[in-house]
Design an enzyme around this catalytic site. Sequence first.
Site, short mmCIF file in Angstrom:
data_model
loop_
_atom_site.label_atom_id
_atom_site.label_comp_id
_atom_site.label_asym_id
_atom_site.label_seq_id
_atom_site.Cartn_x
_atom_site.Cartn_y
_atom_site.Cartn_z
N GLU A 1 -2.06 -20.61 30.33
CA GLU A 1 -1.58 -19.26 30.08
C GLU A 1 -2.10 -18.20 31.06
O GLU A 1 -1.42 -17.22 31.31
CB GLU A 1 -1.96 -18.84 28.64
CG GLU A 1 -1.26 -19.63 27.56
CD GLU A 1 0.24 -19.41 27.55
OE1 GLU A 1 0.69 -18.24 27.66
OE2 GLU A 1 0.99 -20.40 27.45
N SER B 1 -1.67 -25.13 -39.99
CA SER B 1 -2.76 -25.86 -40.64
C SER B 1 -4.00 -26.04 -39.77
O SER B 1 -5.04 -26.45 -40.29
CB SER B 1 -2.26 -27.23 -41.10
OG SER B 1 -1.26 -27.09 -42.09
#
Length: 801
Positions: free
Chosen positions: A180, A464
Amino acid sequence: MRRIFWGILVFTFPCLLLFTGMVGWQFYRELEHEIVTRFSARHWDVPSKIYAEPVFLYPGAHIEESTLFSRLTRLDYRAVAGAVNGRGEYHYDQKKGELLLALHETPLPRARGNAQRVALSFQGGRITRVVDADTGTVLRAVELEPEVITSVYDEVWAERRLVKLYDVPSLLVKALLAAEDHRFFEHEGIDVWRIVGAIRANLLAGRAVQGGSTLTQQLVKNFFLSQEKSVGRKMLEVCMATIVELRYSKLEILENYLNEIYMGQHGAKGIFGMWEASRVYFGKEPRDLTLGELTILAGIVQRPNYFMPLRHPDRAIHRREYVLQRMRVLGDITEEEYQAARVEKLVRRALPPDENGAPYFADFVRKQLEDHLPTGTLTTAGLRVLTSLDPHLQRLAQEAVRKGVESLEAKNPRLRRKNPQDQLQACLIAMQPQTGAVRAMVGGRDYAISQFNRVTQAHRQPGSIFKPVVFLTALMQEREEQRGRFLPTSRVEDEPFSWSFKGEEWTPGNYRKEYLGLVSLRRALELSLNAATARVAQDVGLVAIHETARALGFVSPLTEYPSLVLGASEVTPFEVAVAFSTLANQGVRVKPVTIKRVINADGQTLERHGVEVAQAILPEDAYMLTHMLEGVLERGTARSARQQGFSRPAAGKTGTTNDYGDAWFVGYTPDLVTVVWVGFDQRQSLGLSGSQAALPIWTHFMKRATAGQPETEFVPPPGVAVVPIDPHTGMRATARCPVVIEEAFLEGTEPTLLCPLHETDVRPIEAEPEDSYENMPRRREERAPRPRPVPDERRPWWRIF
């Protein structure tokens, strides 16, 4: 006139130059201030990660091979055929039963140099030995890093892990510069020769084939500017690059570049920075990359998605060749290194599954954190949140819920709904009672359809499963008063009656209006008899029951009306799990734990959540109730769990509301409490009881969750006597009693008289695999009125003599 004109021009021109200079200088100062402010205080938006609990591998640990290798795959470990050298590699010798593993780093602040390699030996599904493969030291345990549950993103899904320049291999930096910007250390932000070369290459090609930007320009563009292509933006980029070069060192610029650069896309997530790209594309940290791999990374910077090695390996290899040639020309590598790297094979690896394995749990944790962290912290600060979740149990829970609701719909077509939003739902939570750690949480059958977490957000009637609160209150009063009213063997009327309360009459009724007459407290609880439970509740009082519920851990508003005792007040499954964890933990209530530790990006611990406990009820009372609830699985409404193969010591309770709109089961071993709820969000009738709808899901989960684990019993605390009892009479059993059960009493309250019915004339019987009241032999002198069937919430099964 000419003299005047020249006079004005001579005066104006310097003024114009001065004005232009002043404006330019002001623009430069403002631009410099903005750059310095933003660049110096640059904090990348790093998403926080939520982790499951790490796994410890130790001698004696039960772990199936398939489970272990699945976990290694999710943790991004790679199987290799030969030597194990790099981090994240493993080799398994099936014949010898040996695994050689090179560990990744954990998210905990633990420094490691070279890859730590461990050798594990297996036999019979268990680990027999753990050794440090490098030193030969025998280890007590080794920690596998925790699995990532999810990352917390904002609007942009960007994955990035920040690294220091010294953690990046120098060859990777050289490869990047070769590809680069090879004059990076020579120019001042702008490379004129690179610009000229780019113009020449583009003219010769007739199209844009090469860029002229330096690394500094690329960094400035990513930091501060948009991707717009215009002369004005390019000129601003040049100015800003020059300022950056003047104010910061080359090494600072390079480090920022390595963390900022865009490196492609993984599904919906953007890959940013060299570290993240290295892990995604090669499953390695940058320091473990080969020359061929790091030149691929450097090469794809130009066009990440075009050169992506996972999608386009041929393009990536072609680009690698270019970078290698540049490095050879620049003298960064030798000819031998060049030749070796260019023939490296590019292995297209399968990425680990990118999914949120516990979305409801993750949402719950995120909400807890957002309640006290500054806005935006989770999406930007890169926190690491370590939680209590067990990923293995979580997967088992998800499978149990999914298969459970699908099975119910297959067996009961009336439960099917066309609209996905109206489908039958279920949820499950599993909690460790000793620590309060939430081990698994499934808030619904499909998170993609409904994000509503039924574990924490759904307030439903417990039915219950609230009855144990009533019986616990009775046992507590018996301990305090010792009047013999509320022992497990005490008798209570199971007959219709009316309860007058504040000028109103409330008449509790049993299932199918079937009543058993005089029954023990144990049988009333095992068979979930409404009338008998309500009579006990009337004796102990609503205020005491309310206090007991609060002590156990129920926090939702509880009605002060008799129907409370049969579960009319709405609560969440999360509260139910806390309450029954208190029972399983011998009366010690533990604050639920989901978040164990929060670590910032620098490895500092911000939060640590330990175990918070309180003695809510006495251990004697908790154990006696647990002992009674064990009978629910042995002889009561949940005995089908035994028929389905769950054989461990466990206690539990089914729950069904009057309109069959809610089906529950909560059950626990000494080490794990699990709550399951099944129903419709719109409160429609299931037509099924808790034992039919919720219990199969619980059983499916618990059988697999406890597989291979040591079997533990509920241990009676000091002050409790466990004696053999004849269930007919409630007295101490003799050797001739045909059916014997063990019953727990406070010391001093246990029966001392022997059973009078079986002292003589009854042959001794051999112990049966599973005693049941169904198998009781009848005696002529014990005749009683013709028995009525007792409901198993849906169908009768037992006869009393």
